[in-house]
Design a protein around this motif. Structure first.
Motif, PDB file in Angstrom:
ATOM      1  N   PHE A   1      -4.183  12.500 128.960  1.00 54.69           N
ATOM      2  CA  PHE A   1      -3.385  11.364 128.479  1.00 54.69           C
ATOM      3  C   PHE A   1      -4.120  10.640 127.350  1.00 54.69           C
ATOM      4  O   PHE A   1      -3.556  10.394 126.275  1.00 54.69           O
ATOM      5  N   LEU A   2      -5.388  10.294 127.591  1.00 55.82           N
ATOM      6  CA  LEU A   2      -6.146   9.535 126.593  1.00 55.82           C
ATOM      7  C   LEU A   2      -6.423  10.366 125.338  1.00 55.82           C
ATOM      8  O   LEU A   2      -6.470   9.823 124.232  1.00 55.82           O
ATOM      9  N   LYS A   3      -6.569  11.650 125.514  1.00 58.06           N
ATOM     10  CA  LYS A   3      -6.762  12.538 124.364  1.00 58.06           C
ATOM     11  C   LYS A   3      -5.554  12.456 123.434  1.00 58.06           C
ATOM     12  O   LYS A   3      -5.705  12.330 122.210  1.00 58.06           O
ATOM     13  N   ARG A   4      -4.352  12.522 123.985  1.00 55.01           N
ATOM     14  CA  ARG A   4      -3.138  12.419 123.172  1.00 55.01           C
ATOM     15  C   ARG A   4      -2.999  11.033 122.558  1.00 55.01           C
ATOM     16  O   ARG A   4      -2.613  10.882 121.387  1.00 55.01           O
ATOM     17  N   PHE A   5      -3.320  10.015 123.346  1.00 55.66           N
ATOM     18  CA  PHE A   5      -3.187   8.647 122.844  1.00 55.66           C
ATOM     19  C   PHE A   5      -4.162   8.395 121.695  1.00 55.66           C
ATOM     20  O   PHE A   5      -3.802   7.747 120.697  1.00 55.66           O
ATOM     21  N   MET A   6      -5.366   8.912 121.798  1.00 54.21           N
ATOM     22  CA  MET A   6      -6.363   8.686 120.762  1.00 54.21           C
ATOM     23  C   MET A   6      -5.996   9.386 119.458  1.00 54.21           C
ATOM     24  O   MET A   6      -6.354   8.924 118.371  1.00 54.21           O
ATOM     25  N   GLU A   7      -5.307  10.502 119.545  1.00 56.07           N
ATOM     26  CA  GLU A   7      -4.844  11.175 118.330  1.00 56.07           C
ATOM     27  C   GLU A   7      -3.901  10.267 117.548  1.00 56.07           C
ATOM     28  O   GLU A   7      -3.965  10.199 116.316  1.00 56.07           O
ATOM     29  N   ILE A   8      -3.036   9.564 118.257  1.00 51.43           N
ATOM     30  CA  ILE A   8      -2.124   8.623 117.607  1.00 51.43           C
ATOM     31  C   ILE A   8      -2.889   7.392 117.123  1.00 51.43           C
ATOM     32  O   ILE A   8      -2.627   6.860 116.041  1.00 51.43           O
ATOM     33  N   TYR A   9      -3.831   6.936 117.915  1.00 48.19           N
ATOM     34  CA  TYR A   9      -4.662   5.787 117.552  1.00 48.19           C
ATOM     35  C   TYR A   9      -5.390   6.033 116.233  1.00 48.19           C
ATOM     36  O   TYR A   9      -5.535   5.123 115.412  1.00 48.19           O
ATOM     37  N   LYS A  10      -5.812   7.275 116.016  1.00 48.83           N
ATOM     38  CA  LYS A  10      -6.509   7.618 114.768  1.00 48.83           C
ATOM     39  C   LYS A  10      -5.530   7.817 113.609  1.00 48.83           C
ATOM     40  O   LYS A  10      -5.765   7.335 112.497  1.00 48.83           O
ATOM     41  N   SER A  11      -4.441   8.512 113.851  1.00 50.52           N
ATOM     42  CA  SER A  11      -3.521   8.850 112.764  1.00 50.52           C
ATOM     43  C   SER A  11      -2.654   7.673 112.331  1.00 50.52           C
ATOM     44  O   SER A  11      -2.195   7.615 111.190  1.00 50.52           O
TER      45      SER A  11
ATOM     46  N   THR B   1       5.854  -0.795 118.497  1.00 52.86           N
ATOM     47  CA  THR B   1       5.702  -0.341 119.879  1.00 52.86           C
ATOM     48  C   THR B   1       6.634   0.821 120.217  1.00 52.86           C
ATOM     49  O   THR B   1       6.234   1.790 120.868  1.00 52.86           O
ATOM     50  N   LEU B   2       7.888   0.739 119.788  1.00 53.35           N
ATOM     51  CA  LEU B   2       8.832   1.820 120.061  1.00 53.35           C
ATOM     52  C   LEU B   2       8.394   3.111 119.383  1.00 53.35           C
ATOM     53  O   LEU B   2       8.428   4.193 119.988  1.00 53.35           O
ATOM     54  N   GLU B   3       7.951   3.016 118.139  1.00 49.65           N
ATOM     55  CA  GLU B   3       7.524   4.209 117.397  1.00 49.65           C
ATOM     56  C   GLU B   3       6.333   4.885 118.067  1.00 49.65           C
ATOM     57  O   GLU B   3       6.330   6.115 118.253  1.00 49.65           O
ATOM     58  N   ILE B   4       5.328   4.108 118.459  1.00 49.03           N
ATOM     59  CA  ILE B   4       4.135   4.689 119.082  1.00 49.03           C
ATOM     60  C   ILE B   4       4.485   5.279 120.436  1.00 49.03           C
ATOM     61  O   ILE B   4       4.019   6.375 120.805  1.00 49.03           O
ATOM     62  N   ARG B   5       5.321   4.589 121.180  1.00 43.95           N
ATOM     63  CA  ARG B   5       5.736   5.099 122.489  1.00 43.95           C
ATOM     64  C   ARG B   5       6.454   6.442 122.342  1.00 43.95           C
ATOM     65  O   ARG B   5       6.187   7.398 123.083  1.00 43.95           O
ATOM     66  N   GLU B   6       7.350   6.531 121.374  1.00 42.50           N
ATOM     67  CA  GLU B   6       8.113   7.771 121.200  1.00 42.50           C
ATOM     68  C   GLU B   6       7.236   8.897 120.657  1.00 42.50           C
ATOM     69  O   GLU B   6       7.421  10.058 121.027  1.00 42.50           O
ATOM     70  N   LYS B   7       6.301   8.567 119.780  1.00 41.43           N
ATOM     71  CA  LYS B   7       5.375   9.610 119.296  1.00 41.43           C
ATOM     72  C   LYS B   7       4.588  10.209 120.441  1.00 41.43           C
ATOM     73  O   LYS B   7       4.380  11.423 120.507  1.00 41.43           O
TER      74      LYS B   7
ATOM     75  N   MET C   1       5.487  10.361 123.605  1.00 39.83           N
ATOM     76  CA  MET C   1       6.377  11.156 124.449  1.00 39.83           C
ATOM     77  C   MET C   1       6.749  12.469 123.762  1.00 39.83           C
ATOM     78  O   MET C   1       6.851  13.517 124.413  1.00 39.83           O
ATOM     79  N   LEU C   2       6.930  12.449 122.450  1.00 42.22           N
ATOM     80  CA  LEU C   2       7.240  13.687 121.714  1.00 42.22           C
ATOM     81  C   LEU C   2       6.064  14.644 121.747  1.00 42.22           C
ATOM     82  O   LEU C   2       6.243  15.866 121.760  1.00 42.22           O
ATOM     83  N   ASN C   3       4.852  14.111 121.744  1.00 43.01           N
ATOM     84  CA  ASN C   3       3.672  14.970 121.862  1.00 43.01           C
ATOM     85  C   ASN C   3       3.668  15.721 123.187  1.00 43.01           C
ATOM     86  O   ASN C   3       3.186  16.846 123.277  1.00 43.01           O
ATOM     87  N   LEU C   4       4.189  15.089 124.216  1.00 34.06           N
ATOM     88  CA  LEU C   4       4.286  15.761 125.513  1.00 34.06           C
ATOM     89  C   LEU C   4       5.222  16.955 125.442  1.00 34.06           C
ATOM     90  O   LEU C   4       4.968  18.002 126.024  1.00 34.06           O
ATOM     91  N   ILE C   5       6.328  16.794 124.693  1.00 30.14           N
ATOM     92  CA  ILE C   5       7.298  17.878 124.559  1.00 30.14           C
ATOM     93  C   ILE C   5       6.713  19.048 123.756  1.00 30.14           C
ATOM     94  O   ILE C   5       6.897  20.219 124.086  1.00 30.14           O
ATOM     95  N   ASP C   6       5.955  18.688 122.689  1.00 29.82           N
ATOM     96  CA  ASP C   6       5.344  19.744 121.876  1.00 29.82           C
ATOM     97  C   ASP C   6       4.345  20.537 122.692  1.00 29.82           C
ATOM     98  O   ASP C   6       4.190  21.716 122.531  1.00 29.82           O
TER      99      ASP C   6
END
Length: 286
Positions: free
Chosen positions: A17-27, A273-279, A281-286
């Motif tokens: 979970f944190l690995k995916r979140f940190m990717e967004i935190y950086k990008s 907040t909506l954009e980050i939340r959806e990004k 969740m979309l990472n989970l689908i990918d």
């Protein structure tokens, strides 16, 4: 404004979970508050030194892989081992898993959150690189909190029963060493707080299921916001004005969706907040 530093639960338990979140935190760093930073992750795998919420086998992760990943990708983020069991004896110092974790994370400026003086002395002697953090599970009274802040700890996690006592908090010494839990699992000032922590530690050593706090449950974030001990973003700024900049987000045994909502609330600018939340969740689908 001084940088607000957040320590987030789930170093092992929520690694993916944190690995995916940190990717967004950086990008998407421009979409996060520019005055906050993620300073550390904390957690443990199952061992006799673990305290707090019990860690069962199905939550275990590969500690070698996680240590290597954190060292290679996020050397600036402190990894904190939650070795807060209250019932550690001399014989427990031989715990194979605990010692293995100490070896794996014995680099940089990593930390250990402790309750037991026996374990604290052992780590200070054999692993002097570690930052030693005084655990919230000590449930220190006011007098002992002041004494603790004068000791050789990198941080002292404040007893949640006192975080709303602004008069007391404002007079504390060494405020740069204070850390405050913003989303306590117990939703009210609890007279049985120490009793609950003792129960968690006992269950971990006995390999039994955690008896969660039987006080009023905090629930998910949307319910937690209405509770007495919830520290909102506005309240955080009050503490910052007092000189406190270290804050802690628990969630290593929370559902992923609730931890996501919590991180988005504390870290992300409202318009994104909506954009980050959806990004996420979309990472989970990918």
């Amino acid at each position: 404004m001084e940088c607000i530093k957040f320590s987030i639960g789930g170093l092992f338990e929520k690694h993916d979970f944190l690995k995916r979140f940190m990717e967004i935190y950086k990008s998407d760093s421009d979409k996060f508050y520019d005055y906050i930073s993620i300073s550390s992750f904390f957690g443990s795998v199952k061992c006799n030194w673990n305290g707090g919420r019990i860690i069962n086998d199905y939550w275990d992760r590969n500690p070698e892989m996680i240590a290597r990943y954190m060292r290679e990708n996020y050397p600036e983020i402190e990894c904190r081992l939650t070795f807060t069991n209250t019932f550690i004896e001399e014989s427990d110092l031989e715990d194979e898993v605990g010692n293995k974790l100490l070896e794996l994370f014995n680099y940089g400026h990593n930390g250990v959150i402790v309750y037991s003086e026996i374990l604290e002395e052992y780590i200070r002697k054999h692993y002097p690189k570690y930052r030693i953090i005084s655990s919230i599970t000590k449930s220190l009274n006011k007098e002992n909190t002041i004494k603790e802040l004068h000791k050789d700890y990198s941080l002292v996690v404040l007893n949640t029963n006192y975080i709303l006592d602004k008069e007391f908090v404002s007079t504390l010494p060494n405020k740069q060493k204070i850390e405050i839990l913003v989303n306590d699992a117990c939703s009210k000032i609890c007279p049985k707080r120490l009793e609950h922590y003792l129960s968690y530690s006992r269950d971990q050593k006995n390999n039994s299921h955690t008896r969660f706090c039987n006080c009023e449950s905090s629930g998910p974030l949307y319910e937690l916001k209405d509770k007495e001990l919830f520290i909102s973003n506005e309240k955080i700024l009050d503490y910052v004005n007092m000189g406190i900049t270290n804050f802690k987000i628990q969630g290593r045994t929370n559902y992923d969706y609730d931890l996501l909502e919590t991180l988005v609330y504390y870290l992300v600018k409202p318009e994104y907040t909506l954009e980050i939340r959806e990004k996420f969740m979309l990472n989970l689908i990918d």
